[in-house]
Design an enzyme around this catalytic site. Sequence first.
Site, PDB file in Angstrom:
ATOM      1  N   SER A  59       1.284  -1.366   0.166  1.00  0.00           N
ATOM      2  CA  SER A  59       0.379   0.013   0.180  1.00  0.00           C
ATOM      3  C   SER A  59       1.044   1.318  -0.134  1.00  0.00           C
ATOM      4  O   SER A  59      -0.247   1.975   0.445  1.00  0.00           O
ATOM      5  CB  SER A  59      -1.309  -0.074   1.362  1.00  0.00           C
ATOM      6  OG  SER A  59      -0.475  -0.225   2.366  1.00  0.00           O
ATOM      7  N   HIS A  99       1.375   3.939   6.545  1.00  0.00           N
ATOM      8  CA  HIS A  99       0.711   4.718   6.046  1.00  0.00           C
ATOM      9  C   HIS A  99       1.280   5.976   6.283  1.00  0.00           C
ATOM     10  O   HIS A  99       1.953   6.557   7.378  1.00  0.00           O
ATOM     11  CB  HIS A  99      -0.637   4.870   6.025  1.00  0.00           C
ATOM     12  CG  HIS A  99      -0.997   3.656   4.948  1.00  0.00           C
ATOM     13  ND1 HIS A  99      -3.066   3.155   5.158  1.00  0.00           N
ATOM     14  CD2 HIS A  99      -0.764   2.497   4.759  1.00  0.00           C
ATOM     15  CE1 HIS A  99      -2.378   2.003   4.555  1.00  0.00           C
ATOM     16  NE2 HIS A  99      -1.549   1.915   3.829  1.00  0.00           N
ATOM     17  N   ASP A 125      -7.610   5.724   5.423  1.00  0.00           N
ATOM     18  CA  ASP A 125      -7.692   4.464   6.136  1.00  0.00           C
ATOM     19  C   ASP A 125      -9.097   4.353   6.973  1.00  0.00           C
ATOM     20  O   ASP A 125      -9.050   3.694   7.873  1.00  0.00           O
ATOM     21  CB  ASP A 125      -6.201   4.455   7.086  1.00  0.00           C
ATOM     22  CG  ASP A 125      -5.300   4.278   6.401  1.00  0.00           C
ATOM     23  OD1 ASP A 125      -4.262   4.258   7.119  1.00  0.00           O
ATOM     24  OD2 ASP A 125      -5.635   4.116   4.994  1.00  0.00           O
TER      25      ASP A 125
END
Lengths: 182, 179
Positions: A59, A99, A125
Site C-alpha cells: 500500500s 501509512h 484509511d
Amino acid sequence: MSGLLNMDFLDEVRRMNKRQLYYQVLNFGMIVSSALMIWKGLMVVTGSESPIVVVLSGSMEPAFYRGDLLLLTNHQEEAIRVGEIVVFKIEGRDIPIVHRVLKIHEKEDGSLKFLTKGDNNSVDDRGLYAPGQLWLEKKDVVGRARGFLPYVGIVTILMNDYPKFKYLVLACLGIYVLIHRE
Amino acid sequence: MNTFLSRLNTIFAFTLSVMAGLTFCCFLSTDFNLNQENVTLGTGKVSVKEVRDYSAEKEKKDLGFIVFDLNADLTPLFNWNVKQLFLYLTAEYETKSHKLNQVVLWDKIVERGNNAVFDLKNANTKYYFWDYAHGLKGNQNVTLTLSWNVIPNAGRLPKVMGTGSHSFVFPNDYSSGRF
C-alpha cells in the site's frame, strides 16, 4: 601395553569432545543473548516497541515494497505532522500498518487526532480503523519511519509465507553453529 | 565437497559484506544534503460551504474549495540515492477549537527519471478540504506550503518544506449554489 595407550587416547578424545560441546553450546548462548541485548538496546534508544519493521503490504508503493526494512523511532517530543510515515496498530488487531499522515487536528493541550492514507491507496484509511473510529491518536502509533533499507526483510516475508522454509533455515543455522569449530 | 562448500560460504559472506558496505557508503554520501528548493504558490478562487460529512461524523462541517497555482523545479533534488520524491501540498491554519490544523490537499509521486518541473495554474485539489468543525469560514490566515519526503535507495527519510509559502483568507460567508 599398546591396548592401554589406545584406551587413554580414546578417553582424552571423548573428554575433549565433551568440552568442545559445552563450548559450542556456550557460544550459541552468547550469540543469542548478544542479539537480544542489541534488540532491547535499540528499543530503548529509539523509544519504539518495535524499532525495525518489515513492510508487509504494497500500500505504500512505489516508495516501499514488500520486504523492505524500516527503522522506526517514537520519541514523544517529536510532534506528529502531515507527510510523516507512521506505523500504527488498530485496537484489537495485531498487524502494524505503515501509512502516511494526511490530516492532523491538534488542540492547545497537545491532544492530537490524525488521519492516514497509503500512498498507493485511492482512499484514506477510515475504512481500516475500528468500527466507529474516525481518527487515530498518539497512543495508536508504534513508531515513525526514519530510515529505510531495501530488500533486506525479504527473508521474513519468505518465512511467513512458507513456514517449512522457516524450520529449514532454523535447523540449518542450529547445525552450522554446533558443528563449526571456530 | 568440504572445500567447495566453504568456498561458497566465503564468497557468499564476502558478497554480503561488500553490499552492506556499498549501501552504507551510498547512505553516507547523501545524508548531509539539504534538499532545499524554492517554490512559488498562489491561489485562485477560494470559497467555503457548510456540508454534512458522510465519510466522518455526519455533522455539518466547513468544506473549503480552493484552486491553486504551483511553480517549482525540483530536478536538482534528484541524485543516485533518491528513489522518488513524495510531494504534498499542505494547508495549515488555526481555529477556535484546535490550535494547529494541517490538511494535505494535493500530493504527487515523482520517481527518479520522471519530469520534476511543475507549472500548475488553477489546479483542483485532490482531497477534500474538510475542517474538524466550523473553523474555515472567515479564517484570516490559511497558509499553503509545498513539502517533499525524500525516499532514498537506502538511508534517512527527510521531510523538507520548500521555501515559499502563500497565505490566503476564507470569505466570511458560506457560498451557495453549485461548487
